[in-house]
Design an enzyme around this catalytic site. Structure first.
Site, PDB file in Angstrom:
ATOM      1  N   ALA A 137       0.820  -1.210   0.000  1.00  0.00           N
ATOM      2  CA  ALA A 137       0.000   0.000   0.000  1.00  0.00           C
ATOM      3  C   ALA A 137       0.859   1.267   0.000  1.00  0.00           C
ATOM      4  O   ALA A 137       0.640   2.181  -0.798  1.00  0.00           O
ATOM      5  CB  ALA A 137      -0.923  -0.009   1.220  1.00  0.00           C
ATOM      6  N   CYS A 157      17.700   8.224  15.011  1.00  0.00           N
ATOM      7  CA  CYS A 157      17.445   7.105  14.103  1.00  0.00           C
ATOM      8  C   CYS A 157      16.281   6.264  14.631  1.00  0.00           C
ATOM      9  O   CYS A 157      15.739   6.539  15.710  1.00  0.00           O
ATOM     10  CB  CYS A 157      18.712   6.274  13.884  1.00  0.00           C
ATOM     11  SG  CYS A 157      19.039   5.035  15.153  1.00  0.00           S
ATOM     12  N   CYS A 175      -2.585  -5.865   9.613  1.00  0.00           N
ATOM     13  CA  CYS A 175      -3.636  -5.663   8.611  1.00  0.00           C
ATOM     14  C   CYS A 175      -4.613  -6.834   8.631  1.00  0.00           C
ATOM     15  O   CYS A 175      -5.779  -6.690   8.286  1.00  0.00           O
ATOM     16  CB  CYS A 175      -3.028  -5.508   7.227  1.00  0.00           C
ATOM     17  SG  CYS A 175      -1.967  -4.074   7.098  1.00  0.00           S
TER      18      CYS A 175
END
Ligand SMILES: [Zn+2]
Length: 338
Positions: A38, A170, A186
């Site tokens: 995505a 970082c 997801c």
């Protein structure tokens, strides 16, 4: 710049923060996108339209029908043919701009191949779905002084942060350890397509500023696109006791953290610690008596209900229908070999 490009990018050149000099930098830029789902498929399309024609597309996976809801470059036919995402993305980019020079790389990014796969990139965009790969990218980027832009989205929530070695903190400064406990994915929490393009847009905007050599305010941006809440905080300074950017230790690059990864969005395990070319035509013949098998020059799909194996020419495999690495390894050993 030739007349074609002057016209093609005229609206962007007119934007004074980019201008002609910025546009020339974009046309010469070399960017790597790791993960072409995505986020990554959005990065690729948006950067190309902005004039970044040299894009390396790194993805280990293939297109499935349930990707089409949010993975912006792909079409139904890609899913029907189970095309590798990097290859499918490259095909679509060439249709957007015939002068595009995409470099699809169908591999799983690992400590062993990262130096080759990301060689020459002046900027790395994160389109991955897991912490292990992000730690690997972070260590490589810090070691070589390459900027990279972290991004993640699940449900209706997203987060993004740029890492510019030498000037910002970082990824390991912020997350010294991966999160513990059950994390939403997801698969478990679903994902709203609008949050993926919103996060990817923030990443692309910072990418354009980095590539044009512009100064930008380094921020951590989080959003919940369903409630419309957007939060930005200034990035904390780099931690002097950070193992990676402070002490310059690179354990992931040294290959000391490696495990089969359960993929986001499905019940599947990838076997990625195999590095041996497989002749897919011979394998198809070999597997024919044992179950349904389909193959093209890039991948072979073998059905052993309730499982489904996809085997790539470099020997990697994705075993669908289980989240147990042991079962995946057993099937691999059973049908492909140890
Ligand atoms: Zn750090």
């Amino acid at each position: 710049m030739n007349d074609r490009d002057q016209d093609r990018y005229s609206r962007q050149i007119r934007f004074s923060e980019i201008g002609l000099s910025g546009q020339e930098k974009l046309l010469d830029a070399r960017v790597a996108i790791v993960g072409c789902g995505a986020l990554g498929s959005f990065h690729a399309g948006a950067l190309l339209r902005a004039g970044v024609r040299h894009v390396r597309l790194v993805d280990r996976d293939y297109v499935e029908a349930n990707n089409l809801q949010r993975q912006w470059l792909y079409v139904q036919e890609d899913a029907e043919h189970a095309r590798p995402k990097a290859e499918a993305a490259a095909q679509h980019l060439r249709k957007i701009d015939s002068e595009c020079q995409p470099e699809p790389v169908v591999v799983d990014l690992t400590a062993d191949n990262i130096a080759d796969v990301l060689d020459g990139a002046q900027l790395i965009l994160d389109g991955t779905d897991n912490f292990e790969t992000r730690y690997l990218i972070n260590e490589f980027a810090v070691q070589h002084g390459i900027p990279w832009i972290y991004g993640a989205a699940v449900g209706s929530y997203g987060i993004t942060m740029p890492v510019v070695p030498g000037s910002t903190c970082c990824f390991s400064c912020l997350y010294p350890q991966p999160p513990t406990g059950i994390q939403p994915t997801c698969e478990t929490a679903g994902v709203v397509n609008a949050v993926t393009s919103a996060i990817a847009s923030f990443q692309v905007s910072v990418a354009l500023q980095v590539l044009c050599g512009r100064h930008f305010e380094a921020r951590i941006t989080t959003m919940d696109l369903w409630t419309g809440k957007l939060r930005q905080v200034r990035q904390p300074p780099a931690r002097t006791d950070c193992d990676v950017c402070g002490r310059r230790r690179f354990p992931h690059l040294a290959g000391r953290h490696r495990a089969p990864i359960s993929l986001c969005g499905r019940n599947a395990v990838q076997i990625h610690d195999r590095s041996r070319p497989v002749d897919l035509t011979s394998l198809k013949t070999h597997l024919f008596p044992f179950g349904e098998v389909r193959a093209n020059e890039l991948a072979l799909r073998f059905f052993v209900p309730p499982y489904e194996m996809t085997i790539f020419h470099d020997g990697r495999a994705i075993v669908k229908g289980t989240s147990d690495p042991g079962i995946a390894r057993k099937l691999y050993a059973q049908y492909v070999g140890n």
